[in-house]
Design a protein around this motif. Structure first.
Motif, short mmCIF file in Angstrom:
data_model
loop_
_atom_site.label_atom_id
_atom_site.label_comp_id
_atom_site.label_asym_id
_atom_site.label_seq_id
_atom_site.Cartn_x
_atom_site.Cartn_y
_atom_site.Cartn_z
N CYS A 140 0.80 -1.24 0.00
CA CYS A 140 0.00 0.00 0.00
C CYS A 140 0.83 1.29 0.00
N THR A 141 1.85 1.36 0.85
CA THR A 141 2.62 2.62 0.92
C THR A 141 3.34 2.89 -0.40
N PRO A 142 4.08 1.90 -0.96
CA PRO A 142 4.71 2.14 -2.26
C PRO A 142 3.70 2.46 -3.37
N GLY A 165 16.60 3.64 1.87
CA GLY A 165 15.89 2.64 2.68
C GLY A 165 15.64 1.40 1.83
N ARG A 166 15.85 0.23 2.43
CA ARG A 166 15.69 -1.02 1.66
C ARG A 166 14.79 -2.01 2.39
N SER A 167 13.80 -1.49 3.12
CA SER A 167 12.91 -2.41 3.84
C SER A 167 12.00 -3.14 2.85
N ASN A 168 11.46 -4.28 3.31
CA ASN A 168 10.57 -5.07 2.45
C ASN A 168 9.23 -4.37 2.26
N CYS A 188 19.70 3.18 -1.78
CA CYS A 188 20.71 3.48 -0.76
C CYS A 188 20.23 2.96 0.60
N HIS A 189 21.16 2.68 1.47
CA HIS A 189 20.80 2.12 2.78
C HIS A 189 21.88 2.48 3.80
N SER A 190 21.78 1.86 4.98
CA SER A 190 22.66 2.28 6.08
C SER A 190 24.15 2.02 5.79
N LYS A 191 24.45 1.16 4.84
CA LYS A 191 25.86 0.86 4.55
C LYS A 191 26.34 1.57 3.27
N ALA A 208 12.84 6.76 2.97
CA ALA A 208 12.09 5.83 3.83
C ALA A 208 13.07 5.22 4.81
N ILE A 209 13.45 6.02 5.79
CA ILE A 209 14.58 5.69 6.67
C ILE A 209 14.13 5.54 8.12
N GLY A 210 13.31 6.49 8.58
CA GLY A 210 12.93 6.48 9.99
C GLY A 210 13.89 7.28 10.85
N LYS A 211 14.51 8.31 10.25
CA LYS A 211 15.42 9.20 10.99
C LYS A 211 14.98 10.64 10.72
N ASP A 228 8.66 12.03 1.09
CA ASP A 228 9.08 11.77 2.47
C ASP A 228 8.15 10.73 3.08
N VAL A 229 8.67 9.53 3.28
CA VAL A 229 7.84 8.44 3.82
C VAL A 229 7.92 8.40 5.35
N GLY A 230 8.96 8.99 5.89
CA GLY A 230 9.25 8.87 7.32
C GLY A 230 8.14 9.37 8.23
N ILE A 231 7.92 8.63 9.31
CA ILE A 231 7.02 9.09 10.37
C ILE A 231 7.82 8.98 11.66
N ASN A 232 8.26 10.11 12.17
CA ASN A 232 9.04 10.12 13.41
C ASN A 232 8.28 10.93 14.44
N MET A 264 -2.25 8.24 1.99
CA MET A 264 -2.37 7.44 0.77
C MET A 264 -2.34 5.94 1.08
N THR A 265 -1.64 5.58 2.16
CA THR A 265 -1.49 4.15 2.49
C THR A 265 -2.87 3.53 2.75
N ILE A 266 -3.70 4.22 3.50
CA ILE A 266 -5.03 3.66 3.81
C ILE A 266 -5.90 3.64 2.55
P1 NAD Z 1 12.93 0.09 8.41
O1 NAD Z 1 13.50 0.43 9.73
O2 NAD Z 1 12.45 -1.28 8.14
O3 NAD Z 1 14.00 0.45 7.29
C1 NAD Z 1 14.74 1.63 7.33
C2 NAD Z 1 15.73 1.63 6.22
O4 NAD Z 1 16.51 2.81 6.33
C3 NAD Z 1 16.70 0.45 6.26
O5 NAD Z 1 16.67 -0.22 5.02
C4 NAD Z 1 18.07 1.06 6.51
O6 NAD Z 1 19.09 0.48 5.71
C5 NAD Z 1 17.86 2.51 6.11
N1 NAD Z 1 18.69 3.37 6.98
C6 NAD Z 1 18.70 3.42 8.33
N2 NAD Z 1 19.63 4.29 8.75
C7 NAD Z 1 20.22 4.80 7.64
C8 NAD Z 1 21.25 5.72 7.41
N3 NAD Z 1 21.88 6.32 8.43
N4 NAD Z 1 21.59 5.98 6.14
C9 NAD Z 1 20.95 5.39 5.11
N5 NAD Z 1 19.96 4.51 5.26
C10 NAD Z 1 19.60 4.21 6.51
O7 NAD Z 1 11.80 1.17 8.14
P2 NAD Z 1 10.52 1.17 7.16
O8 NAD Z 1 9.52 0.25 7.66
O9 NAD Z 1 10.97 1.08 5.74
O10 NAD Z 1 10.01 2.66 7.41
C11 NAD Z 1 10.79 3.80 7.16
C12 NAD Z 1 10.08 5.03 7.64
O11 NAD Z 1 8.85 5.15 6.95
C13 NAD Z 1 9.71 4.99 9.14
O12 NAD Z 1 9.76 6.30 9.64
C14 NAD Z 1 8.26 4.52 9.13
O13 NAD Z 1 7.54 4.96 10.25
C15 NAD Z 1 7.76 5.16 7.87
N6 NAD Z 1 6.63 4.47 7.25
C16 NAD Z 1 5.60 5.24 6.84
C17 NAD Z 1 4.51 4.67 6.23
C18 NAD Z 1 3.39 5.55 5.78
O14 NAD Z 1 2.29 5.09 5.58
N7 NAD Z 1 3.65 6.83 5.58
C19 NAD Z 1 4.46 3.29 6.02
C20 NAD Z 1 5.56 2.52 6.40
C21 NAD Z 1 6.65 3.13 7.01
#
Ligand code: NAD
Length: 285
Positions: A140-142, A165-168, A188-191, A208-211, A228-232, A264-266
């Motif tokens: 849904c989010t993508p 961000g590379r989450s599933n 790109c990702h944490s490494k 989509a990082i969570g930072k 910007d997908v992040g929710i902090n 949009m996710t919902i």
């Molecule tokens: P996750 O923790 O599973 O993945 C985070 C990704 O960020 C990882 O792949 C990691 O490699 C990368 N990352 C972490 N630190 C990093 C750094 N310093 N540099 C580069 N990359 C880095 O998180 P997720 O589930 O993919 O969610 C990401 C964000 O999106 C969160 O804030 C979450 O709350 C938000 N989110 C929002 C929705 C929405 O509906 N808007 C849905 C899902 C997730």
């Protein structure tokens, strides 16, 4: 340049209004789209998300089946409930709210949902179909992100897209969907070494990082579209992964937090469920 706002709240409301009309038509044929949501335990954020999903269902005219299970639920008990819902013809979509308690393996649980009822798009069959470019129940989010991007009218084909961000659930599937639109995609990702260097090449930048405020203006190309997908959750309120004001000075389009990707996710969850109800109606499933 000052960015135009990609208003996910408004777009989500429009999509949900159109879904509501389609539900009325389906109801004339005796079909009520049904979404079963399973919440295990009492994670506060999960409770909020589940509440929003239930409200969205009811507003759209869906049947909402909410199953609240205690945090001590065993994997077998959860699998038994999923089996029952898989067989229930009034249920067109099944969603298991993540995260699950430690005694339950999420991969086993997600794989137990019938792929046709996997409205979250997390089942390995649906992920495989997405990788192969076949029609799939899309996460849904993508899916919501792609809908926002397409609303800009900017062709995605040939664009440089960088996903951080590379989450599933977000990073990987959004990268696959951008690839399916013929963008040139970098994940790109944490490494990642020199992340800023990659980000600065992006015509389309997805964070989509969570930072909080990770993506700063110096990492953004003039005129880029920034998602910007992040929710902090900070004391000051909800904050995204993008340093909004300075980045908005450089971007051509930007999603706010809140009010961008989140709503949009919902809408996409409801759309996926409606599609499954329509298919089930057409096939007599
Ligand atoms: P996750 O923790 O599973 O993945 C985070 C990704 O960020 C990882 O792949 C990691 O490699 C990368 N990352 C972490 N630190 C990093 C750094 N310093 N540099 C580069 N990359 C880095 O998180 P997720 O589930 O993919 O969610 C990401 C964000 O999106 C969160 O804030 C979450 O709350 C938000 N989110 C929002 C929705 C929405 O509906 N808007 C849905 C899902 C997730």
């Amino acid at each position: 340049m000052t960015a135009k706002i990609l208003d996910g709240k408004k777009m989500s409301a429009e999509i949900r209004a159109s879904i509501k009309e389609k539900v009325l038509l389906l109801k004339e044929k005796g079909i009520v789209p049904g979404l079963a949501v399973i919440l295990v335990g009492d994670n506060p954020a999960s409770k909020v998300y589940v509440g929003q999903k239930e409200k969205g269902c009811l507003e759209a005219g869906f049947a909402s089946f909410l199953h609240r299970l205690p945090g001590t639920t065993s994997q077998e008990e959860l699998l038994a409930l999923i089996d029952k819902l898989n067989a229930d013809k009034t249920v067109h979509g099944i969603l298991v709210q993540l995260p699950l308690p430690r005694q339950i393996d999420p991969d086993t649980v997600l794989a137990a949902i019938r792929p046709e009822k996997d409205v979250d798009g997390f089942h390995p069959v649906n992920i495989g179909r997405l990788v192969a470019g076949l029609p799939a129940s899309e996460p849904c989010t993508p899916k919501g992100i792609l809908r926002l991007l397409k609303s800009t009218g900017i062709p995605l084909s040939g664009k440089e897209a960088v996903v951080i961000g590379r989450s599933n659930i977000v990073g990987k599937p959004v990268a696959l969907m951008l690839l399916a639109e013929s963008a040139t995609v970098t994940i790109c990702h944490s490494k990642t070494a020199d992340l800023a260097e990659h980000a600065r090449r992006a015509d389309i930048l997805v964070a989509a990082i969570g930072k909080p405020r990770f993506v700063t203006a110096d990492m953004v190309k003039e005129g880029a579209v920034v998602i910007d997908v992040g929710i902090n959750r900070l004391e000051e309120g909800l904050v995204g992964d993008v340093d909004y004001e300075p980045v908005a000075e450089k971007a051509s389009w930007i999603t706010p937090v809140p009010g961008g990707v989140g709503p949009m996710t919902i809408a996409m969850l409801l759309e996926n469920t409606l599609e499954q109800a329509e298919k089930a109606g057409a096939s007599g499933r």
